[in-house]
Motif scaffolding. Structure first.
Motif: not given
Length: 158
Positions: A7-13, A16-23, A132-141
């Motif tokens: 289980i991992e956690r990353a932050w990224s903006m 809407k194009r999910t696969f373009q989110i870097k992590p 494997r689980i990756l949580l991608v935090c996008h911040g804010g709301d």
């Protein structure tokens, strides 16, 4: 035997194009490479369920499921892209049938990454085990994107 899940956690903006989110792009390359079945890139004109039905049993090593994450998003997606959205598309039965079809086409030992707001994935009853689980935090709301990596260990068990 205890299944070890990474289980991992990353932050990224958000994007809407999910696969373009870097992590997420990195996860796909690490786990699947660049060759995989993706039933959702057709801009609403081709139903993902109908597309998967055209593929043979055990014909794909890797797959991704990146559906609209909410029932409202499903409706908006199909209507925006000129497709027809029925009550079936916004029912839990629709995504279950999509998962059935994805499980059918993946070879034993193959992998699927499922994206959404939960970690349900394809599921044990369909012969898959979470690795494997990756949580991608996008911040804010913004909601996190939950990426669930599973490996097919058995053929369909239902």
């Amino acid at each position: 035997m205890i299944n070890m899940i990474k289980i991992e956690r990353a932050w990224s903006m958000p994007n809407k194009r999910t696969f373009q989110i870097k992590p997420i792009g990195k996860l796909i390359l690490q786990e699947l490479g660049s060759e995989y079945v993706d039933p959702f890139p057709f801009e609403g004109k081709v139903d993902c369920f109908d597309y998967l039905k055209t593929l043979d049993d055990n014909s794909a090593q890797y797959g991704v499921l990146d559906p609209p994450y909410t029932k409202r998003q499903v409706s908006e997606h199909y209507k925006k892209n000129g497709g027809i959205c029925t009550g079936w598309h916004t029912s839990s039965g629709w995504i279950a049938k999509v998962k059935d079809e994805m499980a059918r086409i993946i070879t034993p030992g193959g992998k699927v990454i499922t994206f959404g707001y939960n970690s349900t994935g394809i599921g044990k009853k369909r012969g898959f085990e979470i690795t494997r689980i990756l949580l991608v935090c996008h911040g804010g709301d913004h909601y996190d994107t939950i990426c669930t990596v599973e490996q097919k260990i058995n053929n369909y068990l239902l």
